[in-house]
Scaffold this motif. Structure first.
Motif, short mmCIF file in Angstrom:
data_model
loop_
_atom_site.label_atom_id
_atom_site.label_comp_id
_atom_site.label_asym_id
_atom_site.label_seq_id
_atom_site.Cartn_x
_atom_site.Cartn_y
_atom_site.Cartn_z
N ILE A 143 -36.70 7.60 3.72
CA ILE A 143 -36.37 6.18 3.78
C ILE A 143 -35.10 6.01 4.60
N LYS A 144 -35.21 5.32 5.74
CA LYS A 144 -34.12 5.22 6.69
C LYS A 144 -33.55 3.79 6.71
N PRO A 145 -32.23 3.67 6.97
CA PRO A 145 -31.60 2.34 7.00
C PRO A 145 -32.26 1.37 7.98
N GLN A 146 -32.65 1.89 9.16
CA GLN A 146 -33.26 1.00 10.15
C GLN A 146 -34.54 0.37 9.62
N GLU A 147 -35.35 1.19 8.94
CA GLU A 147 -36.62 0.69 8.41
C GLU A 147 -36.39 -0.29 7.27
N VAL A 148 -35.38 -0.02 6.45
CA VAL A 148 -35.07 -0.93 5.34
C VAL A 148 -34.62 -2.28 5.88
N ALA A 149 -33.72 -2.25 6.88
CA ALA A 149 -33.23 -3.50 7.48
C ALA A 149 -34.37 -4.30 8.11
N ASN A 173 -30.96 -0.92 -3.79
CA ASN A 173 -29.69 -0.20 -3.71
C ASN A 173 -29.35 0.44 -5.06
N ARG A 174 -29.62 -0.29 -6.13
CA ARG A 174 -29.32 0.21 -7.48
C ARG A 174 -30.11 1.48 -7.78
N SER A 175 -31.34 1.56 -7.31
CA SER A 175 -32.15 2.76 -7.51
C SER A 175 -31.43 4.00 -6.96
N PHE A 176 -30.95 3.89 -5.74
CA PHE A 176 -30.30 5.03 -5.10
C PHE A 176 -28.95 5.35 -5.74
N ASN A 183 -27.72 12.91 -9.98
CA ASN A 183 -27.85 14.10 -9.13
C ASN A 183 -29.29 14.38 -8.71
N ILE A 184 -30.03 13.33 -8.43
CA ILE A 184 -31.41 13.48 -7.97
C ILE A 184 -31.37 13.80 -6.48
N PRO A 185 -32.06 14.88 -6.05
CA PRO A 185 -32.07 15.24 -4.62
C PRO A 185 -32.57 14.09 -3.76
N GLY A 186 -31.90 13.89 -2.63
CA GLY A 186 -32.30 12.84 -1.71
C GLY A 186 -31.54 11.55 -1.86
N CYS A 187 -30.67 11.46 -2.89
CA CYS A 187 -29.93 10.22 -3.13
C CYS A 187 -28.49 10.27 -2.63
N ASP A 188 -28.11 11.39 -2.03
CA ASP A 188 -26.74 11.51 -1.53
C ASP A 188 -26.45 10.46 -0.46
N ASN A 189 -27.42 10.23 0.40
CA ASN A 189 -27.27 9.23 1.45
C ASN A 189 -28.12 8.01 1.09
N ASN A 190 -27.44 6.96 0.67
CA ASN A 190 -28.13 5.74 0.25
C ASN A 190 -28.46 4.89 1.48
N PRO A 191 -29.73 4.79 1.87
CA PRO A 191 -30.09 4.04 3.09
C PRO A 191 -29.91 2.54 2.94
N VAL A 192 -29.90 2.04 1.70
CA VAL A 192 -29.78 0.60 1.48
C VAL A 192 -28.33 0.15 1.63
#
Length: 390
Positions: A143-149, A173-176, A183-192
């Motif tokens: 999930i990428k910021p560009q696609e979310v925007a 955003n709250r999900s991430f 500490n769920i893998p993949g949530c370090d970088n919040n695309p939202v």
């Protein structure tokens, strides 16, 4: 451990040795590049190597029928270079595989919301109607910021209200943020978080006039819902929120003390609402049933109404007030009190505002009242001055 110079022709004709379940052919050019041939006829390309701890690892490059030999060889060469530089492709692949889909994160988000939110239905609705259909099957790192925007912009173009789109963004955003805390893998970088919030004004001021109120009550008299008029009347007389009234219980109402206790409100705090004599008169006429604790239940189920939307929509349209929302009755209650000379602090206490900022939206109404007071004072002064000058 058979060795061979792997090329297109060799891989095409390679066969498993008789009596074996599988045979591995090791390339003589790229160290660790292997073609596994099985007795069933299946073939797979691998890169095998030793990691930094000396343990042999295996990285699947692809099945013979899925990728070409040239693709497998180039991938093996690149990954071998990574190993030489101290990397571990298999470990990286395992880490990537451990990243869950957004659907898995959303399920945990909803479970968490149910543990503390008074009404998690809103969160559930946004997840199910908007977020999961678009993002549920994707891994979190996909999930990428560009696609979310871009997606949120499409929601705006589809006609959704600004407040609705912003609510979707907030819950996404709250999900991430929750995933990062857990500490769920993949949530370090919040695309939202990287998607800028659109500026918008959600302020809406709609107050009933006396004439509009009379038209509304005439329409309510014709309603098929026997409780709708009492509901609307009490909302106007108390300034309560819809759900506070629909879930009110008789045990929290004291007609003698002219007080109604709301145990939990939107702010999370309890409060007492004073009940006027007109509100008491309405409550005294409400039908009551044995064993039914609710103040204004659905007569058919003897439980709180799930919705009064149909009855409300019919009545407001009949009254020529299609833009009037139920929540505007709360604003109207504040308007009537302020125009009667009640100060903002008292109105805020009655409405249950957590801070004075919420009540300040009615400050212009208070100014009108104050203006009327100074005009009256000026008129009195002018009259006394004229009398004295004669």
């Amino acid at each position: 451990m058979p060795k061979a110079k792997l090329d297109f022709t060799f891989c095409l004709t390679a066969r498993c040795k008789e009596g074996k379940g599988k045979t591995d052919f090791w390339d003589t050019i790229i160290q660790g590049f292997v073609l596994e041939v099985r007795s069933t006829g299946g073939k797979t390309y691998y890169l095998r190597y030793f990691d930094q701890s000396g343990r042999q690892r295996q990285h699947k490059l692809g099945r013979y029928q899925d990728i070409s030999f040239d693709q497998a060889r180039k991938l093996a060469k690149r990954l071998r270079a990574e190993v030489v530089m101290g990397g571990d492709p298999a470990a990286k692949k395992a880490e990537k595989k451990a990243i869950p889909t957004y659907a898995a994160l959303a399920a945990q988000h909803l479970e968490h919301a149910r543990s503390y939110q008074k009404s998690p239905d809103n969160t559930q609705s946004v997840l199910q109607c908007h977020l999961l259909p678009r993002w549920g099957k994707l891994r979190l790192d996909e999930i990428k910021p560009q696609e979310v925007a871009k997606w949120l912009a499409e929601k705006h173009r589809d006609g959704l209200a600004h407040a609705t789109v912003d609510k979707i963004r907030v819950i996404f955003n709250r999900s991430f943020e929750l995933g990062r805390q857990w500490n769920i893998p993949g949530c370090d970088n919040n695309p939202v978080r990287l998607v800028p919030r659109r500026r918008y004004s959600n302020a809406r001021e709609r107050y009933l006039t006396t004439d509009e109120a009379q038209r509304l009550f005439k329409a309510l008299d014709k309603s098929d819902n026997p409780q709708i008029k009492s509901i609307v009347s009490l909302l106007l007389l108390t300034g309560a929120r819809k759900n506070e009234l629909l879930k009110a219980e008789w045990r929290h109402v004291s007609l003698d003390r002219k007080a109604w206790l709301i145990p939990t409100s939107k702010t999370g705090k309890s409060r007492y609402v004073p009940i006027s004599q007109d509100a008491i008169a309405i409550m005294e006429q409400l039908p009551r049933w044995d064993g039914c604790p609710w103040l204004i239940p659905n007569p058919d189920t003897r439980k709180p109404y799930n919705t009064i939307k149909r009855a409300w929509d019919t009545a407001r349209c009949e009254a020529g007030l299609p833009d009037l929302r139920l929540h505007d009755l709360r604003h109207s209650a504040a308007s009537f009190m302020i125009n009667a000379g009640i100060d903002l602090y008292a109105v805020g206490r009655i409405l249950g505002h957590a801070d004075h900022q919420s009540t300040m939206r009615y400050s212009h109404l208070a100014n009108d009242t104050l203006l009327a007071a100074v005009e009256a004072g000026a008129a009195r002064l002018k009259g006394d001055w004229l009398t004295a000058s004669r």
